[in-house]
Design a protein around this motif. Structure first.
Motif, PDB file in Angstrom:
ATOM      1  N   ILE A  56       0.848  -1.200   0.000  1.00  0.00           N
ATOM      2  CA  ILE A  56       0.000   0.000   0.000  1.00  0.00           C
ATOM      3  C   ILE A  56       0.881   1.247   0.000  1.00  0.00           C
ATOM      4  O   ILE A  56       0.615   2.210  -0.726  1.00  0.00           O
ATOM      5  CB  ILE A  56      -0.960  -0.005   1.212  1.00  0.00           C
ATOM      6  N   ARG A  57       1.943   1.222   0.785  1.00  0.00           N
ATOM      7  CA  ARG A  57       2.873   2.359   0.816  1.00  0.00           C
ATOM      8  C   ARG A  57       3.524   2.558  -0.559  1.00  0.00           C
ATOM      9  O   ARG A  57       3.719   3.691  -1.001  1.00  0.00           O
ATOM     10  CB  ARG A  57       3.935   2.158   1.894  1.00  0.00           C
ATOM     11  N   ALA A  58       3.856   1.461  -1.237  1.00  0.00           N
ATOM     12  CA  ALA A  58       4.434   1.569  -2.589  1.00  0.00           C
ATOM     13  C   ALA A  58       3.418   2.173  -3.558  1.00  0.00           C
ATOM     14  O   ALA A  58       3.780   3.012  -4.406  1.00  0.00           O
ATOM     15  CB  ALA A  58       4.906   0.204  -3.071  1.00  0.00           C
ATOM     16  N   LEU A  59       2.152   1.761  -3.445  1.00  0.00           N
ATOM     17  CA  LEU A  59       1.110   2.345  -4.295  1.00  0.00           C
ATOM     18  C   LEU A  59       0.986   3.848  -4.036  1.00  0.00           C
ATOM     19  O   LEU A  59       0.876   4.644  -4.976  1.00  0.00           O
ATOM     20  CB  LEU A  59      -0.242   1.678  -4.028  1.00  0.00           C
ATOM     21  N   GLN A  60       0.999   4.223  -2.770  1.00  0.00           N
ATOM     22  CA  GLN A  60       0.888   5.634  -2.427  1.00  0.00           C
ATOM     23  C   GLN A  60       2.083   6.418  -2.972  1.00  0.00           C
ATOM     24  O   GLN A  60       1.927   7.506  -3.529  1.00  0.00           O
ATOM     25  CB  GLN A  60       0.784   5.813  -0.920  1.00  0.00           C
ATOM     26  N   TYR A  61       3.262   5.867  -2.819  1.00  0.00           N
ATOM     27  CA  TYR A  61       4.482   6.533  -3.275  1.00  0.00           C
ATOM     28  C   TYR A  61       4.483   6.670  -4.791  1.00  0.00           C
ATOM     29  O   TYR A  61       4.977   7.651  -5.332  1.00  0.00           O
ATOM     30  CB  TYR A  61       5.703   5.752  -2.805  1.00  0.00           C
ATOM     31  N   SER A  62       3.877   5.691  -5.479  1.00  0.00           N
ATOM     32  CA  SER A  62       3.866   5.727  -6.943  1.00  0.00           C
ATOM     33  C   SER A  62       3.106   6.933  -7.483  1.00  0.00           C
ATOM     34  O   SER A  62       3.375   7.389  -8.587  1.00  0.00           O
ATOM     35  CB  SER A  62       3.261   4.444  -7.505  1.00  0.00           C
ATOM     36  N   ARG A  63       2.178   7.469  -6.728  1.00  0.00           N
ATOM     37  CA  ARG A  63       1.402   8.633  -7.182  1.00  0.00           C
ATOM     38  C   ARG A  63       1.836   9.934  -6.526  1.00  0.00           C
ATOM     39  O   ARG A  63       1.375  10.997  -6.928  1.00  0.00           O
ATOM     40  CB  ARG A  63      -0.078   8.419  -6.867  1.00  0.00           C
ATOM     41  N   ASP A  64       2.675   9.860  -5.529  1.00  0.00           N
ATOM     42  CA  ASP A  64       3.013  11.069  -4.779  1.00  0.00           C
ATOM     43  C   ASP A  64       4.500  11.132  -4.465  1.00  0.00           C
ATOM     44  O   ASP A  64       4.896  11.601  -3.406  1.00  0.00           O
ATOM     45  CB  ASP A  64       2.185  11.107  -3.485  1.00  0.00           C
ATOM     46  N   ALA A  65       5.335  10.648  -5.365  1.00  0.00           N
ATOM     47  CA  ALA A  65       6.785  10.663  -5.131  1.00  0.00           C
ATOM     48  C   ALA A  65       7.318  12.079  -5.315  1.00  0.00           C
ATOM     49  O   ALA A  65       6.991  12.737  -6.299  1.00  0.00           O
ATOM     50  CB  ALA A  65       7.477   9.716  -6.091  1.00  0.00           C
ATOM     51  N   PRO A  66       8.136  12.571  -4.386  1.00  0.00           N
ATOM     52  CA  PRO A  66       8.749  13.895  -4.565  1.00  0.00           C
ATOM     53  C   PRO A  66       9.670  13.880  -5.785  1.00  0.00           C
ATOM     54  O   PRO A  66      10.457  12.955  -5.971  1.00  0.00           O
ATOM     55  CB  PRO A  66       9.546  14.103  -3.272  1.00  0.00           C
ATOM     56  N   VAL A  67       9.582  14.895  -6.616  1.00  0.00           N
ATOM     57  CA  VAL A  67      10.371  14.954  -7.841  1.00  0.00           C
ATOM     58  C   VAL A  67      11.862  14.886  -7.534  1.00  0.00           C
ATOM     59  O   VAL A  67      12.636  14.265  -8.270  1.00  0.00           O
ATOM     60  CB  VAL A  67      10.024  16.233  -8.645  1.00  0.00           C
ATOM     61  N   ALA A  68      12.289  15.470  -6.428  1.00  0.00           N
ATOM     62  CA  ALA A  68      13.710  15.468  -6.069  1.00  0.00           C
ATOM     63  C   ALA A  68      14.237  14.053  -5.800  1.00  0.00           C
ATOM     64  O   ALA A  68      15.432  13.797  -5.925  1.00  0.00           O
ATOM     65  CB  ALA A  68      13.934  16.346  -4.844  1.00  0.00           C
ATOM     66  N   GLU A  69      13.349  13.134  -5.447  1.00  0.00           N
ATOM     67  CA  GLU A  69      13.772  11.772  -5.144  1.00  0.00           C
ATOM     68  C   GLU A  69      13.712  10.839  -6.351  1.00  0.00           C
ATOM     69  O   GLU A  69      14.084   9.680  -6.260  1.00  0.00           O
ATOM     70  CB  GLU A  69      12.916  11.191  -4.010  1.00  0.00           C
ATOM     71  N   LEU A  70      13.227  11.330  -7.484  1.00  0.00           N
ATOM     72  CA  LEU A  70      13.116  10.498  -8.681  1.00  0.00           C
ATOM     73  C   LEU A  70      14.484  10.314  -9.331  1.00  0.00           C
ATOM     74  O   LEU A  70      15.346  11.197  -9.234  1.00  0.00           O
ATOM     75  CB  LEU A  70      12.155  11.135  -9.683  1.00  0.00           C
ATOM     76  N   PRO A  71      14.697   9.203 -10.020  1.00  0.00           N
ATOM     77  CA  PRO A  71      15.949   9.032 -10.771  1.00  0.00           C
ATOM     78  C   PRO A  71      16.092  10.133 -11.824  1.00  0.00           C
ATOM     79  O   PRO A  71      15.091  10.667 -12.324  1.00  0.00           O
ATOM     80  CB  PRO A  71      15.794   7.654 -11.429  1.00  0.00           C
TER      81      PRO A  71
END
Length: 178
Positions: A152-167
């Motif tokens: 569930i946390r992965a699903l949440q992160y998939s839609r709300d990941a901070p841009v600074a943390e993206l590859p």
């Protein structure tokens, strides 16, 4: 020959003397009516505070108690797809097949209140149920409940990941988009 005959006769008498009192004793079937007690039941209500033999009495942690690995997330996805997605949808948006058949929609995991909820909250809801959702404690073992929470946390992160943390490759593609 007489010793053999004596042994057989003695053995037969010995076996004939066996009784099956334990097997043939009177008993009640579960929930059968009885005049034994004033309330008319054959079984007694468990004493307040009685704990089931298989109850897990260990304290429940507030966070996922094991490292979040790809194996844990895959197990969580598998269990989520089996037990949760019929109502919550495969992406956690609350639009599962049950909802499409007319049942009330559960909340989306992507709303702020549930993104801010603790891991323990999700674990407790799976264990005890909440609102229209019934308990999955008998169907999903504790280790799998934590795997579902991780997913569930992965699903949440998939839609709300901070841009600074993206590859870097992903953030570059986002900047190119109109």
């Amino acid at each position: 020959m007489s010793a053999l005959r004596f042994t057989l006769v003695f053995g037969a008498l010995l076996l004939a003397g066996c009784r099956q009192d334990m097997e043939d004793q009177p008993r009640y079937d579960p929930l059968e009516a009885s005049n034994q007690f004033a309330d008319g039941t054959s079984a007694r209500t468990p004493v307040t505070g009685t704990v089931a033999r298989d109850a897990d009495l260990s304290p429940t942690p507030d966070r996922i108690p094991s490292p979040v690995t790809i194996e844990l997330l895959q197990r969580g996805q598998q269990r989520f797809d089996i037990f949760c997605s019929p109502c919550h949808g495969r992406t956690g948006d609350g639009h599962g097949m049950i909802v499409q058949r007319g049942f009330p929609a559960p909340p989306s995991y992507h709303q702020d209140a549930l993104r801010k909820a603790s891991d323990r909250h999700f674990y407790d809801v799976i264990t005890n149920g909440y609102g229209a959702m019934y308990s999955y404690a008998a169907r999903v073992p504790p280790r799998d409940r934590w795997a579902i929470v991780a997913y569930i946390r992965a699903l949440q992160y998939s839609r709300d990941a901070p841009v600074a943390e993206l590859p870097q490759t992903v953030s570059a593609r986002l900047e190119e988009m109109p």
